[in-house]
Design an enzyme around this catalytic site. Structure first.
Site, PDB file in Angstrom:
ATOM      1  N   HIS A  57       0.847  -1.200   0.000  1.00 32.35           N
ATOM      2  CA  HIS A  57       0.000   0.000   0.000  1.00 32.35           C
ATOM      3  C   HIS A  57       0.881   1.248   0.000  1.00 32.35           C
ATOM      4  O   HIS A  57       0.666   2.174  -0.780  1.00 32.35           O
ATOM      5  CB  HIS A  57      -0.923  -0.017   1.224  1.00 32.35           C
ATOM      6  CG  HIS A  57      -1.553   1.311   1.543  1.00 32.35           C
ATOM      7  ND1 HIS A  57      -2.533   1.866   0.758  1.00 32.35           N
ATOM      8  CD2 HIS A  57      -1.333   2.192   2.544  1.00 32.35           C
ATOM      9  CE1 HIS A  57      -2.893   3.038   1.277  1.00 32.35           C
ATOM     10  NE2 HIS A  57      -2.171   3.260   2.362  1.00 32.35           N
ATOM     11  N   ASP A  93       7.201  23.092 -25.169  1.00 41.86           N
ATOM     12  CA  ASP A  93       7.097  21.715 -24.682  1.00 41.86           C
ATOM     13  C   ASP A  93       8.117  21.565 -23.553  1.00 41.86           C
ATOM     14  O   ASP A  93       8.805  22.527 -23.227  1.00 41.86           O
ATOM     15  CB  ASP A  93       7.411  20.718 -25.834  1.00 41.86           C
ATOM     16  CG  ASP A  93       6.832  19.343 -25.556  1.00 41.86           C
ATOM     17  OD1 ASP A  93       7.078  18.802 -24.467  1.00 41.86           O
ATOM     18  OD2 ASP A  93       6.110  18.808 -26.422  1.00 41.86           O
ATOM     19  N   TRP A 145       7.433  -0.572   3.980  1.00 37.82           N
ATOM     20  CA  TRP A 145       7.963   0.123   2.794  1.00 37.82           C
ATOM     21  C   TRP A 145       9.350   0.667   3.078  1.00 37.82           C
ATOM     22  O   TRP A 145      10.109   0.951   2.165  1.00 37.82           O
ATOM     23  CB  TRP A 145       7.026   1.242   2.348  1.00 37.82           C
ATOM     24  CG  TRP A 145       7.167   2.534   3.094  1.00 37.82           C
ATOM     25  CD1 TRP A 145       6.597   2.838   4.287  1.00 37.82           C
ATOM     26  CD2 TRP A 145       7.905   3.697   2.689  1.00 37.82           C
ATOM     27  NE1 TRP A 145       6.941   4.110   4.665  1.00 37.82           N
ATOM     28  CE2 TRP A 145       7.739   4.665   3.699  1.00 37.82           C
ATOM     29  CE3 TRP A 145       8.690   4.022   1.577  1.00 37.82           C
ATOM     30  CZ2 TRP A 145       8.338   5.924   3.639  1.00 37.82           C
ATOM     31  CZ3 TRP A 145       9.282   5.274   1.529  1.00 37.82           C
ATOM     32  CH2 TRP A 145       9.110   6.208   2.551  1.00 37.82           C
ATOM     33  N   SER A 180      13.343   6.770 -13.376  1.00 39.79           N
ATOM     34  CA  SER A 180      12.240   7.540 -13.939  1.00 39.79           C
ATOM     35  C   SER A 180      12.110   8.896 -13.249  1.00 39.79           C
ATOM     36  O   SER A 180      11.988   9.936 -13.909  1.00 39.79           O
ATOM     37  CB  SER A 180      10.952   6.727 -13.799  1.00 39.79           C
ATOM     38  OG  SER A 180       9.836   7.566 -13.838  1.00 39.79           O
ATOM     39  N   SER A 181      12.154   8.901 -11.921  1.00 38.81           N
ATOM     40  CA  SER A 181      12.004  10.159 -11.184  1.00 38.81           C
ATOM     41  C   SER A 181      13.143  11.112 -11.492  1.00 38.81           C
ATOM     42  O   SER A 181      12.931  12.312 -11.649  1.00 38.81           O
ATOM     43  CB  SER A 181      12.009   9.904  -9.679  1.00 38.81           C
ATOM     44  OG  SER A 181      10.888   9.197  -9.308  1.00 38.81           O
ATOM     45  N   HIS A 228      13.407  11.585   4.268  1.00 38.39           N
ATOM     46  CA  HIS A 228      12.796  12.838   4.689  1.00 38.39           C
ATOM     47  C   HIS A 228      12.644  13.836   3.563  1.00 38.39           C
ATOM     48  O   HIS A 228      11.557  14.374   3.372  1.00 38.39           O
ATOM     49  CB  HIS A 228      13.411  13.445   5.939  1.00 38.39           C
ATOM     50  CG  HIS A 228      12.390  14.358   6.546  1.00 38.39           C
ATOM     51  ND1 HIS A 228      11.333  13.884   7.264  1.00 38.39           N
ATOM     52  CD2 HIS A 228      12.170  15.676   6.393  1.00 38.39           C
ATOM     53  CE1 HIS A 228      10.522  14.889   7.553  1.00 38.39           C
ATOM     54  NE2 HIS A 228      11.011  15.979   7.046  1.00 38.39           N
ATOM     55  N   GLU A 256      12.171  13.032   0.653  1.00 39.26           N
ATOM     56  CA  GLU A 256      11.068  12.426  -0.103  1.00 39.26           C
ATOM     57  C   GLU A 256       9.718  12.943   0.400  1.00 39.26           C
ATOM     58  O   GLU A 256       8.798  13.195  -0.378  1.00 39.26           O
ATOM     59  CB  GLU A 256      11.144  10.897   0.030  1.00 39.26           C
ATOM     60  CG  GLU A 256       9.916  10.135  -0.440  1.00 39.26           C
ATOM     61  CD  GLU A 256       9.740  10.153  -1.936  1.00 39.26           C
ATOM     62  OE1 GLU A 256      10.718  10.445  -2.649  1.00 39.26           O
ATOM     63  OE2 GLU A 256       8.620   9.876  -2.392  1.00 39.26           O
ATOM     64  N   TYR A 264       9.100  15.825   1.534  1.00 41.08           N
ATOM     65  CA  TYR A 264       8.884  17.161   0.977  1.00 41.08           C
ATOM     66  C   TYR A 264       8.705  17.109  -0.525  1.00 41.08           C
ATOM     67  O   TYR A 264       8.048  17.975  -1.095  1.00 41.08           O
ATOM     68  CB  TYR A 264      10.011  18.099   1.423  1.00 41.08           C
ATOM     69  CG  TYR A 264       9.901  18.318   2.902  1.00 41.08           C
ATOM     70  CD1 TYR A 264       8.828  19.043   3.401  1.00 41.08           C
ATOM     71  CD2 TYR A 264      10.762  17.722   3.788  1.00 41.08           C
ATOM     72  CE1 TYR A 264       8.649  19.177   4.756  1.00 41.08           C
ATOM     73  CE2 TYR A 264      10.591  17.859   5.151  1.00 41.08           C
ATOM     74  CZ  TYR A 264       9.533  18.596   5.630  1.00 41.08           C
ATOM     75  OH  TYR A 264       9.343  18.718   6.970  1.00 41.08           O
ATOM     76  N   SER A 275      -1.032  27.413  -3.736  1.00 41.95           N
ATOM     77  CA  SER A 275      -0.696  28.822  -3.923  1.00 41.95           C
ATOM     78  C   SER A 275      -1.189  29.350  -5.268  1.00 41.95           C
ATOM     79  O   SER A 275      -1.252  30.567  -5.467  1.00 41.95           O
ATOM     80  CB  SER A 275       0.818  29.028  -3.826  1.00 41.95           C
ATOM     81  OG  SER A 275       1.291  28.536  -2.602  1.00 41.95           O
ATOM     82  N   HIS A 306      14.939  12.176  12.811  1.00 42.73           N
ATOM     83  CA  HIS A 306      13.753  12.236  13.671  1.00 42.73           C
ATOM     84  C   HIS A 306      12.823  11.053  13.405  1.00 42.73           C
ATOM     85  O   HIS A 306      11.861  10.853  14.133  1.00 42.73           O
ATOM     86  CB  HIS A 306      13.020  13.576  13.566  1.00 42.73           C
ATOM     87  CG  HIS A 306      12.364  13.855  12.263  1.00 42.73           C
ATOM     88  ND1 HIS A 306      12.247  15.112  11.736  1.00 42.73           N
ATOM     89  CD2 HIS A 306      11.756  13.049  11.377  1.00 42.73           C
ATOM     90  CE1 HIS A 306      11.611  15.060  10.586  1.00 42.73           C
ATOM     91  NE2 HIS A 306      11.309  13.825  10.346  1.00 42.73           N
ATOM     92  N   HIS A 307      13.115  10.280  12.358  1.00 40.16           N
ATOM     93  CA  HIS A 307      12.376   9.028  12.148  1.00 40.16           C
ATOM     94  C   HIS A 307      12.960   7.903  12.991  1.00 40.16           C
ATOM     95  O   HIS A 307      12.456   6.790  12.957  1.00 40.16           O
ATOM     96  CB  HIS A 307      12.411   8.628  10.668  1.00 40.16           C
ATOM     97  CG  HIS A 307      11.778   9.627   9.765  1.00 40.16           C
ATOM     98  ND1 HIS A 307      10.464   9.564   9.391  1.00 40.16           N
ATOM     99  CD2 HIS A 307      12.271  10.733   9.171  1.00 40.16           C
ATOM    100  CE1 HIS A 307      10.172  10.585   8.599  1.00 40.16           C
ATOM    101  NE2 HIS A 307      11.252  11.311   8.445  1.00 40.16           N
ATOM    102  N   THR A 367       7.048  26.549   7.358  1.00 41.91           N
ATOM    103  CA  THR A 367       5.739  25.981   7.052  1.00 41.91           C
ATOM    104  C   THR A 367       4.644  26.896   7.593  1.00 41.91           C
ATOM    105  O   THR A 367       3.624  27.122   6.931  1.00 41.91           O
ATOM    106  CB  THR A 367       5.606  24.574   7.656  1.00 41.91           C
ATOM    107  OG1 THR A 367       6.805  23.853   7.383  1.00 41.91           O
ATOM    108  CG2 THR A 367       4.434  23.832   7.071  1.00 41.91           C
ATOM    109  N   LYS A 383       4.025  29.802   5.359  1.00 41.88           N
ATOM    110  CA  LYS A 383       3.166  29.469   4.217  1.00 41.88           C
ATOM    111  C   LYS A 383       1.696  29.497   4.610  1.00 41.88           C
ATOM    112  O   LYS A 383       0.860  30.082   3.925  1.00 41.88           O
ATOM    113  CB  LYS A 383       3.535  28.090   3.675  1.00 41.88           C
ATOM    114  CG  LYS A 383       4.807  28.136   2.869  1.00 41.88           C
ATOM    115  CD  LYS A 383       5.100  26.801   2.251  1.00 41.88           C
ATOM    116  CE  LYS A 383       6.062  26.958   1.106  1.00 41.88           C
ATOM    117  NZ  LYS A 383       5.487  27.621  -0.049  1.00 41.88           N
ATOM    118  N   ARG A 409       1.599   0.501  15.270  1.00 46.27           N
ATOM    119  CA  ARG A 409       1.190   0.410  13.871  1.00 46.27           C
ATOM    120  C   ARG A 409       1.589  -0.958  13.315  1.00 46.27           C
ATOM    121  O   ARG A 409       2.331  -1.702  13.947  1.00 46.27           O
ATOM    122  CB  ARG A 409       1.812   1.534  13.057  1.00 46.27           C
ATOM    123  CG  ARG A 409       3.313   1.535  13.064  1.00 46.27           C
ATOM    124  CD  ARG A 409       3.886   2.798  12.481  1.00 46.27           C
ATOM    125  NE  ARG A 409       3.817   2.810  11.034  1.00 46.27           N
ATOM    126  CZ  ARG A 409       4.685   3.455  10.247  1.00 46.27           C
ATOM    127  NH1 ARG A 409       5.668   4.162  10.778  1.00 46.27           N
ATOM    128  NH2 ARG A 409       4.562   3.429   8.937  1.00 46.27           N
TER     129      ARG A 409
END
Lengths: 284, 547, 49
Positions: B80, B109, B151, B178-179, B262, B264, B266, B277, B311-312, B337, B340, B459
């Site tokens: 998932h 293009d 994951w 690809s990314s 991390h 990722e 963002y 925005s 922090h993870h 943040t 914003k 979890r």
């Protein structure tokens, strides 16, 4: 709805009394204040930050909802054209920094106290296995494996036909709990034998990963006698959800008696004094 | 002006008819066609990943195991996440970038159209590979199933998988390639293909957030590739990068993974900031508040994302100094943040708002993402994180920022630009139904998970004590409601994109829309701006930025 | 801002756009950066073990 209000009532009760809720309750909404000085500190820290977030949220969402109610085209609102306000921008950069500093100070203090494992009166070594825990009372020969209680283990199987809600402390009970004394600073050294696990009893206020090849440290000092339940908190394979932790805190004298009895019951000291034998293969 | 544009469309459609279906869609080098492919791919993956989520929520409906074995449950949570992150959210943003960036900066293009084709067509193969072990197992009973170690692929657990480890790792390599190619294309387009007069600090915020995101992608996707390559050699070639018994270090994997992971996070939220925005000023009929502050805040968030990874991992047993550093750095992210969020609220202040579906989703984004931000701030506090870590509190947190954050922004963007893309207005009433049903159910789904986590539910567990039963039941009801509400979304998209049903969209589509993309016809011509357009500062979405 | 005035001229041969060669250069640099990061991580990990 009535059950929800019961839950809210219980929440208020828990806020008033720090002794409440060592273990999860139905409709529980908040963290347990726990059974140790550290866990109380963590709980208070949690409530302070939560309170600050609520206040900021009220201000920000209040301003949003007010604008959405007031500045609608359907109410004839005409859009202003400004797009800068240096004063406001400085305020909402500086004020959050000050709030963050205010949060960081108590958090730092608590963290430093929780990290200090010195002056411990006894040490317990915890080893995580797929899917059980081994506890060793360092300095004695007492060590044993603690795994999911037998009735829950039978009931949890897919299609077991057992009503799991009828089992007391389903998935939160073990065959041999960890017995510790109250009022004693206990140091835990935590490791694992196969994959990474995490030893967590919410009432103690922390969790600590058990990592193969590493020895992590943590400590606790439980004030009240009682039974405190927890679970493995790091995904460790198919039975990750089925390796609970139970800590029973007993008055010091009772604990000493229990430990002496365990030691006396050991069949052969020389056989168990070695490093623990590999965990028996699980019944899978 | 409109006549010209329409005329172009006619010409280009004429060209299109000469292309066969195969040439148009499989060999496409056109940014709009590739954008469409990305978005449709993402929609399909969103439903596949959503189906897996419903398997999880169905098993968690009541205590006890009723539907799946724990091992399969773990495969569902793992897949998932992989499908939603790499298959739904990231491709959707790349699709939006493909569609909108050339039109927003006045380019014909993307800069490298052939590479663009390649970066899309890698994805279906990558995901076939990723899903193959699971499909074999679930539908044909062959093999042991997909990856089940989460994951995050933490060794040693992830290495206990069988051959699916190789499938997963090669799939991740392909997604990474690809990314990276997609990111390179965005950077080259923005840096080199802007129309004269479209200075960097005049670009729409969406382009800015994507430019910064693209740099993040280039910086961290190779890191993920490195980490999984080391997993691969540990598993199949007897190395011991992460194997403690061989002198390796399982915690090193977590450091490398989160150094990718991390940023990722963002990568999945900065483009969302850009979208919101764009949308809020349009429906507020007022220029975006603090354009430059928005750009600098985005850049600060991107910078900070590189120094907060641990922090993870607050519970892995880091030294005290490390924990303090990562706590302070993480708390700092709240500042840009916050800027914003305050800017969006200020944009709405003294404006003249209407609430069409894109605006509803954008406002929903700001409120619900902020709730996710608050729980993020709570998670940054190390002693409290010792309690929150790896519980449902974390699950609630990242679903608030990813579902009501990233996914809401993608839906807002779809409603906002769908009339431009297809030339047909979507069904507004259905759009509002979609928004309200989604918003009610997503909160029923994720809000109780905060309580579960605080009460002590870890979890990634397939079964739980009766104490957790009530909120799990509520959460599962919310999940099915939210899942069903997304069928409305699919139907709205099908109506516009495939059936062409709905009122004809004007070129400007929205009363308050500003920016180059709205000067083109709806649908736009094959090559967006063959001749660079003339830029007129006051026509830009954020107003005149010179003062 | 105006809409494109002469679409046919340039859309027929976008490859001649001088911006394309600059874009290609940007792309190659970014690609090398990505490869460099991948390689550097490996080198670091191998030296570490």
């Amino acid at each position: 709805m009535r059950r929800l209000s019961t839950g809210l009532g219980m929440l208020l009760a828990a806020l008033a009394s720090t002794a409440a809720w060592a273990n999860p309750e139905r409709w529980q909404l908040n963290m347990t204040p726990g059974a140790t000085a550290s866990s109380h500190e963590v709980y208070q820290l949690h409530m302070i930050i939560f309170g600050i977030c609520c206040v900021i949220g009220l201000i920000v969402f209040g301003a949003m909802f007010y604008s959405m109610w007031k500045f609608r085209k359907s109410k004839g609102a005409v859009a202003a054209t400004w797009s800068h306000n240096t004063t406001a921008e400085i305020i909402w950069t500086v004020v959050p920094i000050l709030i963050l500093v205010g949060m960081a100070i108590p958090a730092t203090g608590t963290l430093i106290r929780m990290a200090d494992t010195g002056d411990a009166e006894m040490t317990v070594k915890i080893t995580g296995y797929q899917w059980k825990w081994r506890y060793e009372y360092v300095g004695t020969d007492v060590n044993f494996i603690s795994s999911l209680s037998r009735d829950a283990d039978a009931a949890r199987r897919l299609g077991s036909g057992v009503d799991v809600t009828a089992i007391e402390n389903y998935l939160l009970d073990v065959d041999k709990p960890l017995i510790v004394p109250t009022g004693t600073k206990i140091r835990f050294v935590i490791t694992a034998d196969d994959v990474i696990h995490s030893w967590w009893v919410p009432a103690l206020g922390w969790k600590q990963d058990a990592i193969p090849g590493f020895i992590n440290e943590a400590w606790t000092q439980i004030d009240e006698p009682g039974t405190y339940r927890g679970q493995c908190a790091e995904l460790c394979g198919k039975d990750h959800g089925f390796m609970p932790i139970v800590v029973i805190a007993k008055p010091k004298a009772e604990f000493e008696a229990w430990l002496a009895q365990q030691q006396a019951a050991l069949p052969d000291v020389s056989a168990t004094a070695q490093t623990p034998a590999p965990a028996p293969i699980t019944k899978s | 002006m409109a006549e010209h544009a329409t005329h172009d469309t006619h010409d280009e459609h004429h060209d299109d008819h000469q292309q066969s279906f195969f040439m148009r869609w499989f060999c496409s080098t056109n940014h709009k066609d590739i954008g469409t492919l990305y978005l449709l791919f993402s929609l399909v993956m969103f439903f596949i990943g959503g189906f897996m989520a419903l398997v999880i929520r169905a098993e968690l409906f009541v205590p006890g195991l009723q539907l799946v074995h724990p091992e399969f449950f773990n495969q569902m949570t793992t897949m998932h996440a992989l499908v939603m992150i790499f298959g739904a959210v990231m491709p959707a943003f790349v699709g939006l970038a493909n569609w909108m960036i050339p039109m927003m900066v006045g380019a014909p293009d993307m800069a490298l159209p052939r590479m663009n084709n390649w970066s899309f067509w890698i994805l279906p193969f990558a995901f076939t590979m990723l899903l193959l072990p699971l499909i074999q197992y679930a539908f044909f009973g062959v093999g042991a199933g997909g990856p089940a170690g989460g994951w995050t692929l933490y060794p040693p657990l992830s290495l206990q998988g069988g051959n699916n480890v190789a499938f997963t790792i090669f799939a991740i390599h392909m997604m990474g390639v690809s990314s990276i190619m997609g990111a390179i294309n965005v950077i080259a387009t923005i840096l080199n293909m802007r129309a004269p007069g479209m200075d960097l600090l005049k670009m729409p915020v969406f382009c800015w957030t994507w430019l910064i995101t693209a740099f993040l992608l280039i910086a961290v996707m190779p890191v993920l590739a490195g980490a999984v390559t080391m997993l691969l050699t540990d598993k199949f070639f007897l190395t011991s990068f992460f194997n403690a018994a061989g002198g390796g270090d399982p915690v090193m994997f977590q450091h490398i993974f989160w150094f990718f992971g991390h940023p990722e996070v963002y990568i999945m939220i900065l483009p969302a900031f850009g979208i919101v925005s764009e949308i809020i000023p349009t429906f507020a009929r007022k220029p975006l508040f603090g354009y430059q502050a928005m750009v600098y805040a985005t850049a600060s968030i991107a910078f900070l994302s590189f120094i907060v990874w641990a922090h993870h991992m607050f519970t892995v047993g880091m030294p005290l100094g490390g924990e303090l550093f990562f706590m302070y750095a993480t708390m700092l992210i709240a500042v840009p943040t916050g800027v914003k969020v305050f800017n969006w609220v200020s944009t709405m202040w003294k404006s003249s708002m209407t609430f069409e579906t894109p605006m509803l989703f954008a406002v929903g984004f700001v409120i619900l993402f902020t709730i996710g931000g608050f729980s993020g701030l709570m998670l940054a506090i190390v002693p409290a994180d010792f309690q929150y870590h790896d519980t449902y509190f974390v699950v609630a947190h990242f679903h608030y920022v990813l579902v009501t954050g990233a996914i809401y922004s993608i839906m807002a963007a779809t409603y906002y630009w769908l009339p431009k893309w297809t030339g047909v207005m979507y069904n507004e009433a259905l759009g509002k139904w979609h928004f309200w049903l989604s918003t009610i159910f997503v909160n029923v789904l994720f809000f109780p998970q905060h309580f579960l986590g605080l009460a002590g539910m870890p979890r990634r567990i397939p079964d739980y004590n009766v104490a957790f039963a009530d909120f799990n039941l509520i959460s599962s009801i919310g999940a099915f409601g939210f899942g069903l509400a997304q069928l409305i979304f699919a139907w709205i998209v099908i109506q516009c994109a495939f059936l062409g049903r709905g009122a004809k969209a004007t070129d400007h589509v929205w009363e308050g829309s500003k920016g180059l993309e709205w000067t083109l016809s709806s649908p736009p011509p094959h090559h967006s701006f063959s001749t660079p357009p003339v830029i007129n500062d006051k026509d830009l979405a954020h107003g005149d930025v010179t003062h | 801002m105006t809409s494109p005035t002469k679409p046919a001229d340039q859309s027929a041969s976008p490859a001649e756009d001088p911006r394309r060669s600059a874009a290609l250069r940007t792309a190659i640099i970014m690609g090398l950066v990505a490869l460099g990061i991948y390689g550097a991580f490996f080198l670091r990990a191998i030296l570490n073990s």
